[in-house]
Design an enzyme around this catalytic site. Sequence first.
Site, short mmCIF file in Angstrom:
data_model
loop_
_atom_site.label_atom_id
_atom_site.label_comp_id
_atom_site.label_asym_id
_atom_site.label_seq_id
_atom_site.Cartn_x
_atom_site.Cartn_y
_atom_site.Cartn_z
N GLU A 116 0.85 -1.22 0.00
CA GLU A 116 0.00 0.00 0.00
C GLU A 116 0.88 1.26 0.00
OE1 GLU A 116 -1.17 2.90 3.10
OE2 GLU A 116 -1.88 0.97 3.85
N HIS A 117 1.97 1.23 0.79
CA HIS A 117 2.89 2.38 0.80
C HIS A 117 3.65 2.50 -0.52
CE1 HIS A 117 3.32 3.74 5.17
NE2 HIS A 117 2.36 2.83 5.21
N GLU A 214 6.45 2.36 11.83
CA GLU A 214 5.02 2.55 12.10
C GLU A 214 4.49 1.39 12.93
OE1 GLU A 214 0.69 2.55 9.87
OE2 GLU A 214 2.47 2.66 8.62
#
Length: 1039
Positions: A116-117, A214
Amino acid sequence: MFRRTKTAFQKLRRLSSNGHQHTWRPRSISAKERAPQYHASARERALQYQPGQKIHGFTVKEVVPVPDLFLTAVRLTHDKTGAQYLHAARDDSNNLFSVQFRTTPMDSTGVPHILEHTVLCGSERYPCRDPFFKMLNRSLSTFMNAFTASDYTMYPFSTQNGKDFQNLLSVYLDAVFFPCLREQDFWQEGWRLENEIPTDPTSPLVFKGVVFNEMKGAFSDNEQLYAQHLQNKLFPDHTYSVVSGGEPLAIPDLSWEQLKHFHATHYHPSNARFFTYGDLPLDEHLKQIEDEALSRFDRTEPNTQVPPQPHWTSPREEHVTCSPDAMAPDPAKQNTLCISYLLGDITDTFEAFTLSLLSSLMISGPNSPFYKALIEPKLGTDFSSVVGYDGSTKEASFSVGLQGMAEEDMERVKQIINQTIDDIIVNGFEEERIEALLHKIEIQMKHQSTSFGLTLASYIASCWNHDGDPVHLLQISDSVSKFRQALKENPRFLQDKVQRYFKENTHRLTLSMSPNEAYLENQAKAEEEKLQQKIQSLSDSDRRDVYEKGLELLAAQSKTQDASCLPALMVSDIEPTIPITPVEMGTAGRIPVQYCEQPTNGMVYFRAMCSLNTLPEDLKIYAPLFCSVITKMGCGSLDYRQQAQQIDLKTGGMSISTQVIPDSAQLDMYEQGVLLFSSCLERNLPDMLHLWSSIFNSPHFDDEERLRVLVMMSAQELANGISYSGHMYAMTRAGRSLSPAGELHEMFGGMEQVKFMKRIAEMSDLGPVLRSLPRIKKHLLNPEGMRCAVNATPQKMSDVATRLDGFMKDIACNRKDRKVVRPHIIERQFDPSAAAGSGPSRKLISEPSFHPCQMKTFFPMPFPINFVSECVRTVPFVHEDYASLCVLARMMTAKFLHGEIREKGGAYGGGARMGGGGLFSFYSYRDPNSVQTLSAFRKGVDWARTGQFSQQDIDEAKLSVFSAVDSPVAPADKGMSRFLSGITDEMKQSHRERLFTVTDKNLQDVAGRYLGVGQRTCGVAILGPENETVKKDPSWIVK
């Protein structure tokens, strides 16, 4: 962004509609448009589609009006690939697009999250690095993001500008279907081995990467950790048994090849669901999606289905550990226990609706059986972090339990849960509670939010992901009617569900969690072992390779990017003027009232601001506690349970909150008060005002046990919030010594308040606190100096005015002219357009002798990442330099700080913002660095001061500022900046004009004059793990 998805009913709470028949749009109207002519609404236009109709490679499957939500749903499929499509046509100019893929990883390397990143880091048509972050500044988007859930990945954006919609759609389609997926982007966003100082080959090798950091941050949050374990252990046999966001120690097992393979198998139109929403024409969306993406694909069989979880024949128990919480109200009580039950498939929409309602009846509010059985005996501080119905997995689950409890109470809690289920089967639920819940749904459908499209996209995501019917899910009234009918036919309808899903269910998990003093140490040790294992497998040439790749990445990150391939709006595309929000000023019983007529769908929104000016200083720190308990202790003839029931039956909620409002012209002036807020359906206005009168006239302050429950829940909630909102706490603390308002902000909403509530929760006798509440009440709930605001439909306003008159008479006995505590009071007209001294005024506190001072504070915290902030005192809202500082903050964030703090530093986020109270704040979020980040802030100032930016950079920063300034405002909130802060449309227009005229000279000038070393008065704060550098430096205060 990794998120644990919310449950269906929590989502439904946010489901709100803005179905005003005529669209209120922020744009000027040309003479041609003013002619009275009929335009078909978006909803009506969509009704013209016919099932079977072919449009741009798609076939219409069904067209369904959904009057509850003021929309028309059009469902289509793509002929060639089988891609599914849902369009919600609605008269709302905040249009939304979203594409989601079913992503079902089979390991915890975080492949869907890292993907996704990485897809957002450059694509075929837009090969520049990081088009996603660059588009934030080339667009007027009202929302742009991407989410990785347990079993899908979603890419949504919204904007009010048609050209912008097409630009963003191009970038999003290219990103997801044709990304570059460069190895360098995988290193930056996922994980890499790199020298701690990339330019020094002798510095030690460490793990770096945005997702890696994260997830270290996410796993340091005990609530998130517990929720993750619970899901993994309740569904042990397929994709839900792994961590889709990535388990920090498993992330370094992911290779670049595996990432590319996962994209090839999951990001295909045959595995995609497209959703569009708003008033733009569907045909244009379909054409663009077909031309730019889908025409290049053929159908595949994605094979991403999630099989049902095999049911256990007997219940299971599991135990996990976590890090101790320094902020826990009672250090000896830090255990969590909950029982989780596997329910039915979420694609059975009526069963899911019933179970989510049943869950609310079981756990919501002081009248619910589990609240009475678990919360009120004070065995724990609050429900466990996972509680209630969760419809984010293919089969739903229900969980109930406690956090903040002693180890010896674990068995007792299990017994209470089982006993409560037996009691529910015998006694069922009161009819009035069921009515209150259905009333809540009615309000949710009428209330208009500004992000309705996004709420819908999230609401349907899980069910649609598993091939449920998304249109069926939107027909909420049908489910309500069916529910009422089922209850009528079988009064034991709900009890039978409890019997089946809870009493007789053998697929249930009891999960306990307890703190382990060595937890963080063990995590660090395990990470070090993983690191050494990786390092030991390296040859000398591999090490050289690591060093050279690190330098290559640093060079790429430091290179000025050419983003000219990306589409962009121009500053000239921005509306030059703002729409005026008409308000009328009136009075009710000598109290000033602002009336704002809005298309509110039959809702009334009431606010009242009361002053804190007479509250003695020693009671001030209690104000937030007073606000949180005053609507929950009972009032008049109602005990707290009856009060909660009436609030649910007659209103959309009642709340009181502290307010610190900086003056728009003077930094050392502010208004302090409490804001009362509530909403209701028009028919319930008399009841809602009566509830407020009872709170003013006869609130209950006699139940110490009730107060203890509320205090414990509040202290627990504050403690839990730090790891999620650490940057906000850091900014609040950093600004504390820079202005009088900053000092009060820290007292009411900063670490000072967290620590104060921890102390209160630890008191064995709450008598003194209880006795202070009536003293606070007579100062705060005093109509003297009060002002009100009402937003409602034009038809309702005269009735509202009459009712308010009656309300003011009812509470007049509380009116006292009390002595003000601070000596310097400045009056500002409540109606800024009135002549001075001609009407009611806002009374502000002025502190002419206030001296801002430098302060550096460090809070040691039990997590492995930092939250860093530096705040600088600058200028107030009406100052001519304020606009330049706003543009500077956006430009520094996008063009400098993002690269330094996130790309090079590996933090999850960071940047600068200009606040209304005149404080310019730098911050970082989930940051592996601490003191180094402070030097990145300094470098950012030098970069700006020496003018290392282009005109394009300035224009993009302006677009970014305007996208915030022009973000949509809900009818409930129109006129609020005028009511609260005295900021009129004229003042906003002046600010707007100043934003347009900001130049490169202005930016260099304000960077040097306010932020330059020697010019600035700044405060610094860090929340993070033990820090040797800080310890050795005597200029830091360590808390």
